[in-house]
Write a protein that holds these residues in place. Structure first.
Motif, short mmCIF file in Angstrom:
data_model
loop_
_atom_site.label_atom_id
_atom_site.label_comp_id
_atom_site.label_asym_id
_atom_site.label_seq_id
_atom_site.Cartn_x
_atom_site.Cartn_y
_atom_site.Cartn_z
N UNK A 159 -29.90 19.55 92.71
CA UNK A 159 -29.41 20.68 93.51
C UNK A 159 -30.56 21.62 93.84
N UNK A 160 -31.37 21.90 92.83
CA UNK A 160 -32.47 22.86 93.02
C UNK A 160 -33.54 22.29 93.94
N UNK A 161 -33.83 21.01 93.81
CA UNK A 161 -34.81 20.39 94.70
C UNK A 161 -34.32 20.49 96.14
N UNK A 162 -33.05 20.16 96.32
CA UNK A 162 -32.42 20.22 97.65
C UNK A 162 -32.49 21.62 98.25
N UNK A 163 -32.19 22.61 97.42
CA UNK A 163 -32.12 23.98 97.90
C UNK A 163 -33.47 24.69 97.86
N UNK A 164 -34.47 23.98 97.34
CA UNK A 164 -35.80 24.56 97.23
C UNK A 164 -35.83 25.83 96.39
N UNK A 165 -35.28 25.70 95.21
CA UNK A 165 -35.23 26.81 94.26
C UNK A 165 -35.92 26.36 92.98
#
Lengths: 206, 206
Positions: free
Chosen positions: A38-44
């Motif tokens: 999720x974080x990779x996808x959202x760039x977080x």
DNA sequence: GCACCGATGTGACTTTAGTCACATTATATT
DNA sequence: AATATAATGTGACTAAAGTCACATCGGTGC
């Protein structure tokens, strides 16, 4: 628990996180989903996540919350339908009928992704599912019941509205939990929900 | 879910796992505990763990279960005390008084480690705590209520004993959950438990 | 005896969660 | 504007969870 830092975030960042989470939770069973992805996808960055949330279940809850908000909003703007009529009135009109309409309404209200998300919640590990459902009940459904109790002339005025609204909000969760434990069908548990509701309701009417 | 493979295990292996788990869960908050450490202590390979359990919460539940078994066993063998008198009678005798006795009994029944374990359960993440408490209620407490309902002449004979026993078994869990959400003190929630119990009980008596 | 088969054991391996010291940015204070 | 202080950002790092291919055991039939 969802931290305040999350709510203070600029809108686009919040959106990015929620959108990525939505997709992840709609597409995979809860156990297969990954915060990392999720974080990779959202760039977080990873570290940020833990400034916004305690864990995965927080983010999952937020997603489910948004689904229920749509249901509640729909319910509020069509007071004519049985679903819109309020659950206490629905009880009098016949619980089974109400549930039937509720189920078909669900598919009208929710898009495909929301519906998949909803189903993944139902199949999440018992602890997570129960936690989410209890939260939704007490935070989204109970307030609706509270208003209905306050405006119902049959209900005594000296009761603790918040508490009884809370108890009534569990009308779906408890029978469902019981049904899951005892292997009952959904149809059987609907009647049990009616029984529960009646118990609580009778105790606060004169 | 605890798998059957665990129950089929030779006793000493089971004991080793449970003893190590007991110590771990009694000594640390749920989040700080580690399956790895428990397994190292009990000399069980990692892969085996996942043949016995789904996850940490299963093992935690087993430990809490054993604590509650002691409480229930104690309760069963001292029918004279208020605690032993059955919760339905306790209700009539006054819920507050009953709770007082219940609390002090707890310390008499449980040794230090069990007591620490019990407290760590109360402070575990909401999802875990709720899950464990609901399980305990429906698997250990509900059967006791069922017997009491069956032998209570005031209770109608045509009811679903299992379901109402289940609902009654939640007399502590629900008010506690509500209290935690609304920041009430323990004392306040005790009365709420009484209200809940009364609702359910009234509905099944003539 | 041996060949088979389902159940259980095993630990190296992969992925995930969760932490932490330090960097950066916003906000308030003088 | 300069300085102080609090809030948030960051990603390498640690420890944990969870997986998997293969090993071993215990019984059953021949």
């Amino acid at each position: 628990m969802v931290h305040q830092t999350f709510y203070r975030l600029p809108d686009d960042k919040k959106e990015r996180i929620l959108a990525a989470a939505h997709r992840e939770f709609a597409g995979l069973t809860y156990e297969k989903t990954s915060i990392n992805r999720i974080l990779a996808e959202a760039n977080i960055p990873k570290g940020s996540f833990y400034q916004y949330f305690d864990d995965k279940s927080d983010l999952f809850y937020l997603c489910i919350y948004s689904v229920y908000e749509k249901i509640i909003a729909f319910r509020a703007c069509c007071k004519e339908s049985l679903l819109g009529a309020g659950l206490l009135r629905m009880m009098k009109l016949g619980y089974d009928k109400g549930y039937e309409i509720f189920s078909s309404d669900m598919q009208k209200i929710l898009d495909e992704e929301d519906f998949a998300l909803f189903n993944n919640m139902l199949q999440a590990p018992a602890a997570i599912r129960n936690y989410v459902q209890m939260n939704i009940a007490s935070e989204l459904i109970a307030p609706v019941f509270k208003e209905e109790l306050k405006s119902d002339p049959a209900v005594r005025k000296d009761i603790d509205y918040d508490y009884y609204a809370y108890l009534l909000s569990l009308t779906e969760v408890l029978p469902a939990d019981y049904g899951a434990r005892t292997g009952r069908t959904l149809d059987e548990t609907i009647y049990l929900g009616f029984e529960y509701m009646k118990s609580i309701y009778n105790n606060i009417t004169r």
